[in-house]
Scaffold this motif. Structure first.
Motif, mmCIF file in Angstrom:
data_model
loop_
_atom_site.group_PDB
_atom_site.id
_atom_site.type_symbol
_atom_site.label_atom_id
_atom_site.label_comp_id
_atom_site.label_asym_id
_atom_site.label_seq_id
_atom_site.Cartn_x
_atom_site.Cartn_y
_atom_site.Cartn_z
ATOM 1 N N ARG A 1 0.862 -1.277 0.020
ATOM 2 C CA ARG A 1 -0.137 -0.005 -0.151
ATOM 3 C C ARG A 1 0.768 1.347 -0.121
ATOM 4 N NH1 ARG A 1 -1.016 3.278 4.266
ATOM 5 N NH2 ARG A 1 -2.712 4.559 4.068
ATOM 6 N N THR A 2 1.946 1.251 0.692
ATOM 7 C CA THR A 2 2.619 2.569 0.820
ATOM 8 C C THR A 2 3.659 2.658 -0.487
ATOM 9 O OG1 THR A 2 2.689 2.194 3.255
ATOM 10 C CG2 THR A 2 4.418 3.649 2.434
ATOM 11 N N HIS B 1 1.855 4.360 -2.953
ATOM 12 C CA HIS B 1 1.865 5.747 -2.534
ATOM 13 C C HIS B 1 2.741 6.460 -3.086
ATOM 14 C CE1 HIS B 1 -2.160 6.362 -0.506
ATOM 15 N NE2 HIS B 1 -1.737 5.112 0.161
ATOM 16 N N ASP C 1 -1.152 9.621 7.551
ATOM 17 C CA ASP C 1 -2.096 8.469 7.862
ATOM 18 C C ASP C 1 -2.871 8.855 9.181
ATOM 19 O OD1 ASP C 1 -1.273 7.151 5.583
ATOM 20 O OD2 ASP C 1 -0.083 5.649 6.389
ATOM 21 N N SER D 1 -5.235 11.419 8.229
ATOM 22 C CA SER D 1 -6.397 11.257 7.475
ATOM 23 C C SER D 1 -7.509 10.261 8.094
ATOM 24 C CB SER D 1 -5.839 10.388 6.000
ATOM 25 O OG SER D 1 -5.278 9.333 6.423
ATOM 26 N N ILE E 1 -6.893 6.843 8.589
ATOM 27 C CA ILE E 1 -6.833 5.435 8.318
ATOM 28 C C ILE E 1 -6.336 4.501 9.507
ATOM 29 C CG2 ILE E 1 -4.353 5.729 7.546
ATOM 30 C CD1 ILE E 1 -7.101 3.765 5.395
ATOM 31 N N ARG F 1 -9.243 3.114 11.140
ATOM 32 C CA ARG F 1 -9.825 2.096 10.220
ATOM 33 C C ARG F 1 -8.852 0.731 10.547
ATOM 34 N NH1 ARG F 1 -10.886 4.444 4.514
ATOM 35 N NH2 ARG F 1 -12.445 5.852 5.154
ATOM 36 N N PHE F 2 -7.666 0.923 10.431
ATOM 37 C CA PHE F 2 -6.865 -0.203 10.701
ATOM 38 C C PHE F 2 -6.828 -0.850 12.195
ATOM 39 C CE2 PHE F 2 -3.486 1.614 7.742
ATOM 40 C CZ PHE F 2 -4.211 0.853 6.470
ATOM 41 N N VAL G 1 1.817 -1.118 10.432
ATOM 42 C CA VAL G 1 1.473 -0.113 9.814
ATOM 43 C C VAL G 1 3.120 0.696 9.863
ATOM 44 C CG1 VAL G 1 0.595 2.244 9.650
ATOM 45 C CG2 VAL G 1 -0.795 0.068 10.311
#
Length: 115
Positions: free
Chosen positions: A15-16, A19, A83, A86, A88, A91-92, A102
């Motif tokens: 994911r990172t 980005h 992160d 935002s 996220i 959510r994690f 993460v």
């Protein structure tokens, strides 16, 4: 949750990395800038300082490496901050993933981007 640490970290690293590859300014600051600085200081300013019989690269390389490491650390901190802001991270936390995955994903991405 610790049994899935490596899998979670791998997914979050992907994911990172997505980005990073979508951001041209990140690629410039983490990859191209250290190379350009090394070339500039060695070939443009290299003859300005007399180092005797020792190569000027031996003096410049540790400084360039330290600046590259500092750039990677600051980029990792900035991405973690982004992160968190935002949302996220919340959510994690609601998902059954390793909490440290993460952080390690951002660290691994920084290492990959600076290599």
């Amino acid at each position: 949750m610790t049994a899935y640490f490596f899998g979670d970290t791998a997914v979050l690293t992907g994911r990172t990395l997505r980005h990073v590859t979508r951001s041209m300014d990140t690629i410039i600051t983490t990859v191209i800038t250290p190379v350009a600085m090394m070339l500039m200081f060695v070939y443009v300013f290299g003859g300005a300082i007399d180092t005797g019989s020792v190569s000027y690269v031996n003096y410049m390389l540790p400084g360039i490496l330290l600046m590259t490491i500092a750039s990677g650390i600051s980029y990792t901190a900035y991405r973690l901050f982004t992160d968190v802001k935002s949302g996220i991270f919340e959510r994690f936390q609601s998902m059954p993933i390793a909490r440290s995955g993460v952080l390690w994903a951002h660290v691994f991405t920084s290492l990959v981007a600076n290599l």
